[in-house]
Scaffold this motif. Structure first.
Motif, PDB file in Angstrom:
ATOM      1  N   ALA A 156      11.616 -43.334  29.444  1.00  0.00           N
ATOM      2  CA  ALA A 156      11.585 -44.413  30.369  1.00  0.00           C
ATOM      3  C   ALA A 156      10.388 -45.393  29.553  1.00  0.00           C
ATOM      4  N   GLY A 157       9.810 -44.859  28.474  1.00  0.00           N
ATOM      5  CA  GLY A 157       8.858 -45.563  27.664  1.00  0.00           C
ATOM      6  C   GLY A 157       9.591 -46.518  26.633  1.00  0.00           C
ATOM      7  N   GLY A 158       8.437 -47.262  25.943  1.00  0.00           N
ATOM      8  CA  GLY A 158       8.930 -48.222  25.047  1.00  0.00           C
ATOM      9  C   GLY A 158       9.830 -47.538  24.012  1.00  0.00           C
ATOM     10  N   GLY A 176      17.269 -37.091  29.492  1.00  0.00           N
ATOM     11  CA  GLY A 176      15.855 -37.816  29.383  1.00  0.00           C
ATOM     12  C   GLY A 176      14.879 -37.048  30.358  1.00  0.00           C
ATOM     13  N   THR A 177      13.389 -37.220  30.074  1.00  0.00           N
ATOM     14  CA  THR A 177      12.345 -36.892  30.952  1.00  0.00           C
ATOM     15  C   THR A 177      11.531 -38.139  31.414  1.00  0.00           C
ATOM     16  N   ALA A 178      11.207 -37.896  32.619  1.00  0.00           N
ATOM     17  CA  ALA A 178      10.357 -39.207  33.048  1.00  0.00           C
ATOM     18  C   ALA A 178      10.089 -38.491  34.465  1.00  0.00           C
ATOM     19  N   ASP A 196      12.725 -34.443  36.078  1.00  0.00           N
ATOM     20  CA  ASP A 196      11.433 -35.181  36.697  1.00  0.00           C
ATOM     21  C   ASP A 196      10.444 -34.068  35.904  1.00  0.00           C
ATOM     22  N   TYR A 197       9.632 -34.515  34.988  1.00  0.00           N
ATOM     23  CA  TYR A 197       8.601 -33.572  34.384  1.00  0.00           C
ATOM     24  C   TYR A 197       7.503 -33.102  35.423  1.00  0.00           C
ATOM     25  N   THR A 198       7.153 -34.058  36.362  1.00  0.00           N
ATOM     26  CA  THR A 198       6.229 -33.859  37.396  1.00  0.00           C
ATOM     27  C   THR A 198       6.451 -32.559  38.315  1.00  0.00           C
ATOM     28  N   ASP A 214      10.439 -35.731  20.700  1.00  0.00           N
ATOM     29  CA  ASP A 214       9.563 -35.717  21.513  1.00  0.00           C
ATOM     30  C   ASP A 214       8.537 -36.982  21.120  1.00  0.00           C
ATOM     31  N   THR A 215       8.334 -37.371  22.078  1.00  0.00           N
ATOM     32  CA  THR A 215       7.394 -38.937  21.978  1.00  0.00           C
ATOM     33  C   THR A 215       6.232 -38.415  22.997  1.00  0.00           C
ATOM     34  N   VAL A 216       5.966 -37.429  23.318  1.00  0.00           N
ATOM     35  CA  VAL A 216       4.666 -37.100  24.220  1.00  0.00           C
ATOM     36  C   VAL A 216       3.648 -36.509  23.690  1.00  0.00           C
ATOM     37  N   TRP A 257       9.642 -31.547  12.327  1.00  0.00           N
ATOM     38  CA  TRP A 257       8.893 -32.331  11.877  1.00  0.00           C
ATOM     39  C   TRP A 257       8.447 -33.581  12.422  1.00  0.00           C
ATOM     40  N   ARG A 258       7.611 -34.111  11.789  1.00  0.00           N
ATOM     41  CA  ARG A 258       6.863 -35.394  12.152  1.00  0.00           C
ATOM     42  C   ARG A 258       7.659 -36.478  11.806  1.00  0.00           C
ATOM     43  N   HIS A 259       7.980 -37.713  12.301  1.00  0.00           N
ATOM     44  CA  HIS A 259       8.389 -38.985  11.508  1.00  0.00           C
ATOM     45  C   HIS A 259       7.370 -40.012  11.714  1.00  0.00           C
ATOM     46  N   THR A 302      -2.497 -46.895  30.640  1.00  0.00           N
ATOM     47  CA  THR A 302      -2.042 -46.308  31.861  1.00  0.00           C
ATOM     48  C   THR A 302      -1.011 -44.961  31.430  1.00  0.00           C
ATOM     49  N   GLY A 303      -0.270 -45.007  30.265  1.00  0.00           N
ATOM     50  CA  GLY A 303       0.569 -44.212  30.164  1.00  0.00           C
ATOM     51  C   GLY A 303       2.040 -44.255  30.954  1.00  0.00           C
ATOM     52  N   LYS A 304       2.083 -45.387  31.934  1.00  0.00           N
ATOM     53  CA  LYS A 304       2.985 -45.359  32.929  1.00  0.00           C
ATOM     54  C   LYS A 304       3.789 -46.815  32.603  1.00  0.00           C
ATOM     55  N   THR A 305       3.712 -47.362  31.338  1.00  0.00           N
ATOM     56  CA  THR A 305       4.636 -48.433  30.983  1.00  0.00           C
ATOM     57  C   THR A 305       6.251 -48.122  31.128  1.00  0.00           C
ATOM     58  N   ARG A 306       6.917 -49.042  31.813  1.00  0.00           N
ATOM     59  CA  ARG A 306       8.360 -48.601  31.769  1.00  0.00           C
ATOM     60  C   ARG A 306       8.907 -49.709  30.783  1.00  0.00           C
ATOM     61  N   GLY A 307       9.537 -49.221  29.600  1.00  0.00           N
ATOM     62  CA  GLY A 307       9.939 -50.346  28.575  1.00  0.00           C
ATOM     63  C   GLY A 307       8.831 -50.819  27.764  1.00  0.00           C
ATOM     64  N   LYS A 308       8.926 -52.363  27.655  1.00  0.00           N
ATOM     65  CA  LYS A 308       7.825 -52.783  26.761  1.00  0.00           C
ATOM     66  C   LYS A 308       6.944 -53.868  27.375  1.00  0.00           C
TER      67      LYS A 308
HETATM   68  N1  NAP Z   1       5.170 -41.695  14.748  1.00  0.00           N
HETATM   69  C1  NAP Z   1       5.750 -42.966  14.950  1.00  0.00           C
HETATM   70  O1  NAP Z   1       6.113 -43.602  14.243  1.00  0.00           O
HETATM   71  C2  NAP Z   1       5.343 -43.607  16.393  1.00  0.00           C
HETATM   72  C3  NAP Z   1       6.157 -44.659  16.787  1.00  0.00           C
HETATM   73  C4  NAP Z   1       6.366 -45.083  18.099  1.00  0.00           C
HETATM   74  C5  NAP Z   1       5.387 -44.531  18.855  1.00  0.00           C
HETATM   75  N2  NAP Z   1       4.894 -43.552  18.588  1.00  0.00           N
HETATM   76  C6  NAP Z   1       3.884 -42.708  19.560  1.00  0.00           C
HETATM   77  O2  NAP Z   1       5.002 -42.219  20.608  1.00  0.00           O
HETATM   78  C7  NAP Z   1       4.302 -42.122  21.812  1.00  0.00           C
HETATM   79  C8  NAP Z   1       5.184 -43.027  22.951  1.00  0.00           C
HETATM   80  O3  NAP Z   1       5.052 -44.257  22.472  1.00  0.00           O
HETATM   81  P1  NAP Z   1       5.753 -45.196  23.649  1.00  0.00           P
HETATM   82  O4  NAP Z   1       5.440 -46.554  22.887  1.00  0.00           O
HETATM   83  O5  NAP Z   1       7.201 -44.930  24.040  1.00  0.00           O
HETATM   84  O6  NAP Z   1       4.718 -45.219  24.805  1.00  0.00           O
HETATM   85  P2  NAP Z   1       4.773 -45.778  26.092  1.00  0.00           P
HETATM   86  O7  NAP Z   1       5.850 -46.830  26.343  1.00  0.00           O
HETATM   87  O8  NAP Z   1       3.574 -46.055  26.767  1.00  0.00           O
HETATM   88  O9  NAP Z   1       5.302 -44.495  27.206  1.00  0.00           O
HETATM   89  C9  NAP Z   1       5.176 -44.610  28.587  1.00  0.00           C
HETATM   90  C10 NAP Z   1       6.052 -43.584  29.062  1.00  0.00           C
HETATM   91  O10 NAP Z   1       5.603 -42.292  28.875  1.00  0.00           O
HETATM   92  C11 NAP Z   1       6.388 -41.631  29.962  1.00  0.00           C
HETATM   93  N3  NAP Z   1       5.492 -40.304  30.292  1.00  0.00           N
HETATM   94  C12 NAP Z   1       4.100 -40.003  30.223  1.00  0.00           C
HETATM   95  N4  NAP Z   1       3.780 -38.736  30.033  1.00  0.00           N
HETATM   96  C13 NAP Z   1       4.972 -38.138  30.016  1.00  0.00           C
HETATM   97  C14 NAP Z   1       5.484 -36.659  29.879  1.00  0.00           C
HETATM   98  N5  NAP Z   1       4.575 -35.752  30.032  1.00  0.00           N
HETATM   99  N6  NAP Z   1       6.935 -36.529  29.976  1.00  0.00           N
HETATM  100  C15 NAP Z   1       7.791 -37.479  29.992  1.00  0.00           C
HETATM  101  N7  NAP Z   1       7.491 -38.753  29.935  1.00  0.00           N
HETATM  102  C16 NAP Z   1       5.964 -39.170  30.212  1.00  0.00           C
HETATM  103  C17 NAP Z   1       6.138 -42.451  31.055  1.00  0.00           C
HETATM  104  O11 NAP Z   1       6.979 -42.351  32.267  1.00  0.00           O
HETATM  105  P3  NAP Z   1       6.459 -42.054  33.893  1.00  0.00           P
HETATM  106  O12 NAP Z   1       5.745 -43.090  34.151  1.00  0.00           O
HETATM  107  O13 NAP Z   1       7.780 -41.799  34.503  1.00  0.00           O
HETATM  108  O14 NAP Z   1       5.459 -40.539  33.578  1.00  0.00           O
HETATM  109  C18 NAP Z   1       6.131 -43.906  30.486  1.00  0.00           C
HETATM  110  O15 NAP Z   1       7.351 -44.494  31.096  1.00  0.00           O
HETATM  111  C19 NAP Z   1       2.906 -42.586  21.582  1.00  0.00           C
HETATM  112  O16 NAP Z   1       1.985 -41.673  21.399  1.00  0.00           O
HETATM  113  C20 NAP Z   1       3.086 -43.557  20.565  1.00  0.00           C
HETATM  114  O17 NAP Z   1       1.873 -43.675  19.627  1.00  0.00           O
HETATM  115  C21 NAP Z   1       4.843 -42.872  17.169  1.00  0.00           C
END
Ligand code: NAP
Length: 314
Positions: A156-158, A176-178, A196-198, A214-216, A257-259, A302-308
Motif C-alpha cells: 500500500a506504500g509509495g 501484497g502485504t499490508a 495482513d502482516y499485523t 522487499d520494501t520494509v 541483492w539490494r537495488h 508515520t510509516g502509514k502513508t497509503r500511496g504518495k
Molecule cells: N533503495 C531504493 O532505491 C529505494 C527507493 C525507494 C524507497 N526505498 C525505501 O523503501 C522503503 C519504502 O518506501 P515507500 O516510499 O514505499 O514508503 P512509504 O510509502 O512510507 O510506506 C508506507 C507503507 O508501508 C506499509 N508498511 C509499514 N510497515 C509494514 C510491514 N511491516 N509490512 C508491510 N507493510 C508495511 C504501510 O502499510 P500499513 O499502513 O498497512 O501498515 C504503508 O502503506 C523506505 O525505507 C524507502 O526509503 C528505497
C-alpha cells in the motif's frame, strides 16, 4: 525564488523557507518551474543526517527533494529533446543533490519525461521516485515474467502501490502485504492475494514464490527467504542484504541483492506511457502547501502513508 533549505541535520523544524537565486541550467540541463513535488522516506532519512546526507553536507545550501513535476522555462544549449513550455516530470539527480524543494530547479534533460496531458501535475509528481523504483526492480533487476508469483511487501506504500500495478501489467500473480485497513486498496490495485502482516506471518502463508520485493527492511529479507522457491530472486530496497541472508540464500540457490534507484529519463517515458494509458495510477494520499512541507515529512514518518504525499509548490 523561494526554496526550502535544510539548516542542519535534524527534525522537520530544520526545513526553512529562504529566498535564493534562480539556478542557471548547464548545457545538457533544463530549468524547470516546479509546480508539485513528492516526498519520499529518503527525504526524511537524509534530513536526519542518514542516507544521502553525507553526499550533500558540503553543499551550501542543502535543498532536499528529487521528485518534480513542472514546466520547462529555459533549455541548455545542447538540449534538443525538450523545449520551453513542455510540461515534464521525473526524479532528478538521484542519488545526488536533487534540490527539488524550490520554485525552480535545474535538471539534466535526460532525467525527465514529458507529462501526459491526461494526468494531473500532482499525479505526475507522484509518479517519479516510487514508480521508477518499482519499474527498475521489477523489469531490470528481478526481470519478472508473466505467470510468475511475486510477494510485494508494503503493497500500500509509495513504492508498493506502483509495484503491484506494474507486476500485474507484467502478468504476474501478486501477493501484497499490508495491514487490514489497506485490504480494499491493495486488492483494487490488482493484487491476487493479501497478507495482513499485523495478524499473520507471511512466511506461514506464502509458498514457492519466484520473486520477493522487499520494501520494509529489518528482518523482512531474512524471513522472505522462506517463501521463495529454489532459484528465486529477492530484491530489497530498504536497507541492505546481510551476510546471513546471503549465506542462506546461497544454500537455497536464491539470488538476493539490494537495488538503489537511479535517475533515468527513458524509464520515466515508459512510466509516462503506462500512466497515460491508465495501466498504472498514482494514488495521492494527501497534498500539502509548500510552506507546510514539514507536515508532509511528519506524515511520511508515520510509516502509514497509503500511496504518495504531494507538496504543491506554485
Ligand atoms: N533503495 C531504493 O532505491 C529505494 C527507493 C525507494 C524507497 N526505498 C525505501 O523503501 C522503503 C519504502 O518506501 P515507500 O516510499 O514505499 O514508503 P512509504 O510509502 O512510507 O510506506 C508506507 C507503507 O508501508 C506499509 N508498511 C509499514 N510497515 C509494514 C510491514 N511491516 N509490512 C508491510 N507493510 C508495511 C504501510 O502499510 P500499513 O499502513 O498497512 O501498515 C504503508 O502503506 C523506505 O525505507 C524507502 O526509503 C528505497
Amino acid at each position: 525564488m523561494k526554496a526550502i533549505i535544510l539548516k542542519e541535520a535534524g527534525g522537520p523544524e530544520n526545513l526553512v523557507i529562504k529566498d535564493i537565486p534562480v539556478p542557471v541550467p548547464k548545457k545538457d540541463e533544463v530549468l524547470v518551474k516546479v509546480k508539485a513535488i513528492s516526498v519520499n522516506p529518503v527525504d526524511i532519512k537524509t534530513r536526519k543526517g542518514l542516507s544521502l546526507y553525507n553526499e550533500l553536507k558540503n553543499d551550501e545550501p542543502i535543498i532536499l527533494g528529487w521528485d518534480i513535476a513542472g514546466e520547462v522555462v529555459q533549455t541548455g544549449e545542447d538540449v534538443t529533446s525538450l523545449e520551453e513550455g513542455d510540461e515534464v516530470f521525473g526524479m532528478i539527480n538521484f542519488p545526488g543533490h536533487g534540490k527539488a524543494y524550490a520554485e525552480y530547479v535545474t535538471a539534466p534533460a535526460n532525467h525527465l519525461a514529458e507529462k501526459p496531458d491526461l494526468i494531473s501535475t500532482q499525479e505526475a509528481a507522484a509518479g517519479t521516485l516510487a514508480a521508477l523504483t518499482a519499474w527498475q526492480v521489477l523489469l531490470d533487476e528481478a526481470k519478472l515474467q508473466a505467470g510468475e508469483k511475486i510477494l510485494i511487501h508494503a503493497a500500500a506504500g509509495g513504492v508498493g502501490h506502483f509495484a503491484v500495478q506494474i507486476a500485474k501489467y507484467l502478468g504476474a500473480y501478486v501477493i501484497g502485504t499490508a495491514s487490514e485497513a489497506n485490504y480494499d486498496f491493495v486488492k483494487e490495485l490488482g493484487a491476487d492475494d493479501f497478507v495482513d502482516y499485523t495478524k499473520e506471518k507471511f512466511e506461514d502463508i506464502v509458498k514457492d514464490a519466484d520473486v520477493v520485493f522487499d520494501t520494509v527492511g529489518g528482518d523482512n529479507p531474512l524471513r522472505s527467504l522462506a517463501v521463495l522457491k529454489e532459484g528465486g530472486r529477492l530484491v530489497a530496497i530498504a536497507g541492505g542484504i546481510t551476510d546471513e541472508v546471503t549465506e542462506i540464500a546461497k544454500s537455497k540457490k536464491i539470488k538476493a541483492w539490494r537495488h538503489l534507484v537511479h535517475s533515468n529519463g527513458d524509464d520515466m517515458e515508459q512510466i509516462a506511457e503506462l500512466m497515460e494509458a491508465g495501466t498504472i495510477k498514482a494514488y495521492i494520499f494527501k497534498e500539502y502547501p509548500f510552506e507546510e512541507i514539514a507536515e508532509a515529512h511528519r506524515q511520511i514518518e508515520t510509516g502509514k502513508t497509503r500511496g504518495k504525499v504531494i507538496v504543491i509548490v506554485q
